[in-house]
Design a protein around this motif. Sequence first.
Motif, PDB file in Angstrom:
ATOM      1  N   ASP A 554      23.002   9.287  -3.947  1.00 58.90           N
ATOM      2  CA  ASP A 554      22.466   8.226  -3.101  1.00 58.90           C
ATOM      3  C   ASP A 554      20.944   8.306  -3.056  1.00 58.90           C
ATOM      4  O   ASP A 554      20.345   9.357  -3.305  1.00 58.90           O
ATOM      5  N   VAL A 555      20.323   7.167  -2.713  1.00 57.37           N
ATOM      6  CA  VAL A 555      18.864   7.081  -2.684  1.00 57.37           C
ATOM      7  C   VAL A 555      18.424   6.549  -1.324  1.00 57.37           C
ATOM      8  O   VAL A 555      18.964   5.545  -0.830  1.00 57.37           O
ATOM      9  N   LEU A 556      17.466   7.235  -0.720  1.00 55.80           N
ATOM     10  CA  LEU A 556      16.867   6.802   0.536  1.00 55.80           C
ATOM     11  C   LEU A 556      15.451   6.315   0.231  1.00 55.80           C
ATOM     12  O   LEU A 556      14.640   7.062  -0.314  1.00 55.80           O
ATOM     13  N   VAL A 557      15.169   5.054   0.572  1.00 53.68           N
ATOM     14  CA  VAL A 557      13.860   4.467   0.301  1.00 53.68           C
ATOM     15  C   VAL A 557      13.197   4.123   1.631  1.00 53.68           C
ATOM     16  O   VAL A 557      13.753   3.352   2.429  1.00 53.68           O
ATOM     17  N   ALA A 558      12.030   4.711   1.864  1.00 57.53           N
ATOM     18  CA  ALA A 558      11.230   4.368   3.037  1.00 57.53           C
ATOM     19  C   ALA A 558      10.230   3.300   2.617  1.00 57.53           C
ATOM     20  O   ALA A 558       9.351   3.553   1.787  1.00 57.53           O
ATOM     21  N   VAL A 559      10.372   2.110   3.164  1.00 59.37           N
ATOM     22  CA  VAL A 559       9.541   0.968   2.774  1.00 59.37           C
ATOM     23  C   VAL A 559       8.545   0.696   3.896  1.00 59.37           C
ATOM     24  O   VAL A 559       8.928   0.286   5.000  1.00 59.37           O
ATOM     25  N   ALA A 560       7.270   0.928   3.625  1.00 64.23           N
ATOM     26  CA  ALA A 560       6.232   0.735   4.640  1.00 64.23           C
ATOM     27  C   ALA A 560       4.875   0.705   3.959  1.00 64.23           C
ATOM     28  O   ALA A 560       4.734   1.063   2.787  1.00 64.23           O
ATOM     29  N   ASP A 561       3.869   0.271   4.715  1.00 63.58           N
ATOM     30  CA  ASP A 561       2.516   0.238   4.177  1.00 63.58           C
ATOM     31  C   ASP A 561       1.786   1.553   4.399  1.00 63.58           C
ATOM     32  O   ASP A 561       0.727   1.786   3.807  1.00 63.58           O
ATOM     33  N   ALA A 562       2.343   2.422   5.263  1.00 65.32           N
ATOM     34  CA  ALA A 562       1.723   3.714   5.569  1.00 65.32           C
ATOM     35  C   ALA A 562       2.809   4.640   6.091  1.00 65.32           C
ATOM     36  O   ALA A 562       3.904   4.191   6.458  1.00 65.32           O
ATOM     37  N   PRO A 563       2.543   5.955   6.122  1.00 66.68           N
ATOM     38  CA  PRO A 563       3.547   6.883   6.670  1.00 66.68           C
ATOM     39  C   PRO A 563       3.959   6.494   8.085  1.00 66.68           C
ATOM     40  O   PRO A 563       3.159   5.971   8.870  1.00 66.68           O
TER      41      PRO A 563
END
Length: 708
Positions: A554-563
């Motif tokens: 499985d893949v976890l993707v954090a989608v954001a412009d900054a941490p």
Amino acid sequence: MPTLGEHNLLVVLLAIGVVLVAGRGAAEIARRLRQPEVLGELLGGVLLGPSALGALFPDIYRALFLDQQVAISLSLLSWIGAILLLLIAGIEVDLGVLRVNARPGLFAAAFAIVPSIVAGILFGRLILGLPAPNGVFLGLVLSVTAVSVAAKILIERESLRRAYAQVILAAGIVSEVLVWLLISIVSALRSGSPVASGIRATIVVVLFFALMMTVGRSFTFWAMRRTSDLTSIVNGELTLVLVLTFLSAAITQALGLHPLLGAFVFGVLLGRAPRATQQLKERVQTLTVGFFAPIFFVLAGMRVDILELGGPSVILAIVLLFVVATVVKVGFSALGAKLGTLRTWESVLVGVGLNLKGGTDVIVAILGAELGLLSVRIYTMYAVVAILTVLFSPPIIAALEPHVPPSREEMERLNREEAKRRAYLPHMERVLAPATPELQPEIAASVLEQIARSKQAEQEIFDVTQFVVEGPDEQRPEVAQAAEQAHASLEQAKPSERQEITRLRVNTEDAIASILAASQDHDLIAVGALHPSSTRSFSLGTLQDRIIDQAQCDVLVAVADAPLNPSNVRRILVPVNGFGYSLAAGDVAAYLAQAMDAELVLFTSVSARLDSFFWQERSHRQLLESGYQLLHELDFRVGRMGLRAAQHVEVADDAGEAILRELRRQPYQLVVMGAAERAGNDVLYLGSPVQTVLAQDHTPAVLLITHA
């Protein structure tokens, strides 16, 4: 090195086959008669022993079982069976539950041992004419609880997680430890130094437990991680478990205690160790129940020689011994459990469970026969009593259980355990976090940090491998900076022995191939990404798309412009559609909400179109009810963490637009969604709702893509 000759090897193989057929066949008959399998295995042993096979076909009996080398081989397999049964019992022990039930367990054990010893002395003197030391040893045998038998019966009844069952195991183990101490003292009576021997044994037990819970625990955790992560041995974890089990048993045997004690304590450690997956535990149980345990119970039954008993007076003595032992053990141990704050019927259940025999107690009886403290006739009398307790105790337990419904606290615990069993993240132990600038490792690490905090609070294993992919020389400073920032974020979670952060470096031109190869031994890949700019040509990034498409985990993707800044996250939206991936994403959201003390909102939209099953239009109310039913499973799962999740249902035909409206209805600082990757023609496709939300709304998002 001495070995079995060809003839002896042939006989050993035949004997093992006969024992397994008799044991498992009798167990199947017992199961069909709604009796515990262990009873059938014990009776199968009686049929193979001198009372039946030995009397009817003495030549076959002598040829199969009386040869010294054959007997030693079967005895070894029997001991392994007993050791593995205690390992399984230890794995199932919940230390938290034991701590809660320590008082009733100790009281029940103490009240079971002392009166049983007194009963043994009186019965031995008045009925059997035994001297005091022999009567004391008979009392010790009566006081022992067959923890292996109790564990097997409780497993068969699927009751091992009940509080009363944990008290039975706790009290049974306490009684075993105390009994082996007393046996060392009784043995020392023959050498004239009982006090010194007892003090030494007590000190040894305390030191053993202290070392196992500190050094042994750390070594077990380290060895399980290294064997699983750094080797490619087929069933390497199973081999390691067997090695450490036998090593622990050998240590307690060498210390003058008992090998079963070492196996049980290691089982307790293994139950919480890294990589001790449910599949591994099932393999251990299959090996034990299918091969070694039947040999142990059959051989225990084979030692019974009914022909040694004599006339009706002996039968009367057996009945009297059974009644006295049962009344004393059940009555006083129930009294101890009651004084230890258990409910009345629950205390009686504990007393009945502690009266189970046919395991360790038989071993103690055999030891008594070898020491000359019990004759063959008395051993046989006791073995018959043990079989009677196995025959009568399970039906009594079944009759008493309806009178002992789980208390509110126990039901909450059982529900938490069931919710945890269904949940996603508790079973995710190994995460690969690639560190290359294109994969935005700082963003991924900011999410992993919060998950790690919650996993630590839940006392769960969570190991993160930072995989630094170094390319050409001109890119290395940029890679190093990104890796250091991500590593610093992960370190903020303050890893404990349940969490480990490791760093691997690889110099390669093909980052994808290296990442995919490294991910094969992990449960999850965590990467970061920027928000996509379009739904038409949807992409999370070239590397991200290829990882999602080609990864086998499985893949976890954090989608954001900054941490992610946890102090800014006050409300988290979790869209749910009822599929497994959305429920798994909800579990991820729960861990994030717990770490950031954020409100969790479970959201679903239901379509007003025709019902696909009945082709009938549903009313608005029915649609809302179906939506709330959809949220019920996730609410049950996240409820185990003490989170109170708000629920919102909207009737809408376009799920993506419904999620966007909810994001605009009230402020959300994070949205967590699940998806199943359905790529085709090298184009990433995660479903219209997910792609609509990510492309048209810039709320930071966590996306879980499952491949199951």
